[in-house]
Design a protein around this motif. Structure first.
Motif, PDB file in Angstrom:
ATOM      1  N   THR A   7       0.828  -1.206   0.000  1.00 56.18           N
ATOM      2  CA  THR A   7       0.000   0.000   0.000  1.00 56.18           C
ATOM      3  C   THR A   7       0.865   1.259   0.000  1.00 56.18           C
ATOM      4  O   THR A   7       0.616   2.201  -0.755  1.00 56.18           O
ATOM      5  N   GLY A   8       1.886   1.267   0.817  1.00 60.71           N
ATOM      6  CA  GLY A   8       2.783   2.421   0.874  1.00 60.71           C
ATOM      7  C   GLY A   8       3.530   2.643  -0.430  1.00 60.71           C
ATOM      8  O   GLY A   8       3.655   3.773  -0.901  1.00 60.71           O
ATOM      9  N   LEU A   9       4.026   1.572  -1.020  1.00 55.12           N
ATOM     10  CA  LEU A   9       4.747   1.683  -2.287  1.00 55.12           C
ATOM     11  C   LEU A   9       3.815   2.110  -3.424  1.00 55.12           C
ATOM     12  O   LEU A   9       4.196   2.910  -4.285  1.00 55.12           O
ATOM     13  N   ALA A  10       2.593   1.580  -3.424  1.00 50.26           N
ATOM     14  CA  ALA A  10       1.623   1.971  -4.446  1.00 50.26           C
ATOM     15  C   ALA A  10       1.280   3.450  -4.315  1.00 50.26           C
ATOM     16  O   ALA A  10       1.176   4.168  -5.316  1.00 50.26           O
ATOM     17  N   ARG A  11       1.118   3.931  -3.093  1.00 50.16           N
ATOM     18  CA  ARG A  11       0.829   5.345  -2.855  1.00 50.16           C
ATOM     19  C   ARG A  11       1.995   6.218  -3.326  1.00 50.16           C
ATOM     20  O   ARG A  11       1.795   7.238  -3.980  1.00 50.16           O
ATOM     21  N   LYS A  12       3.213   5.799  -3.009  1.00 47.30           N
ATOM     22  CA  LYS A  12       4.393   6.564  -3.415  1.00 47.30           C
ATOM     23  C   LYS A  12       4.510   6.612  -4.937  1.00 47.30           C
ATOM     24  O   LYS A  12       4.828   7.641  -5.516  1.00 47.30           O
ATOM     25  N   ARG A  13       4.234   5.467  -5.588  1.00 43.46           N
ATOM     26  CA  ARG A  13       4.309   5.434  -7.044  1.00 43.46           C
ATOM     27  C   ARG A  13       3.267   6.375  -7.653  1.00 43.46           C
ATOM     28  O   ARG A  13       3.540   7.083  -8.625  1.00 43.46           O
ATOM     29  N   ALA A  14       2.073   6.399  -7.080  1.00 40.46           N
ATOM     30  CA  ALA A  14       1.017   7.289  -7.569  1.00 40.46           C
ATOM     31  C   ALA A  14       1.430   8.751  -7.412  1.00 40.46           C
ATOM     32  O   ALA A  14       1.195   9.571  -8.308  1.00 40.46           O
ATOM     33  N   GLU A  15       2.062   9.098  -6.293  1.00 41.60           N
ATOM     34  CA  GLU A  15       2.542  10.464  -6.073  1.00 41.60           C
ATOM     35  C   GLU A  15       3.586  10.843  -7.114  1.00 41.60           C
ATOM     36  O   GLU A  15       3.540  11.937  -7.692  1.00 41.60           O
ATOM     37  N   LEU A  16       4.539   9.944  -7.356  1.00 43.73           N
ATOM     38  CA  LEU A  16       5.589  10.218  -8.337  1.00 43.73           C
ATOM     39  C   LEU A  16       5.022  10.350  -9.741  1.00 43.73           C
ATOM     40  O   LEU A  16       5.417  11.248 -10.496  1.00 43.73           O
TER      41      LEU A  16
END
Length: 63
Positions: A7-16
């Motif tokens: 979930t954290g990595l998916a959120r970070k990827r979406a932000e980037l």
């Protein structure tokens, strides 16, 4: 345990990805603005080669 990492990595990827898209849009807007300025310069000084204008270097604040 892996769920919160995913979930954290998916959120970070979406932000980037969003930041990249905003940057691309901003670059497109800047390029369009520069084309307008170039066109105006060509109307005012038709013999001027606008590509010879040197870039202004970005200097971050000293502090």
């Amino acid at each position: 345990m892996v769920d919160y990492i995913f979930t954290g990595l998916a959120r970070k990827r979406a932000e980037l990805a969003g930041e990249i898209e905003r940057t691309h849009n901003r670059m497109r807007d800047l390029a369009a603005d520069m084309e307008h300025v170039d066109a105006t310069l060509r109307m005012i000084a038709p013999k001027m080669v606008v590509e010879t204008i040197k870039l202004k270097a970005f200097r971050p604040p000293a502090d």
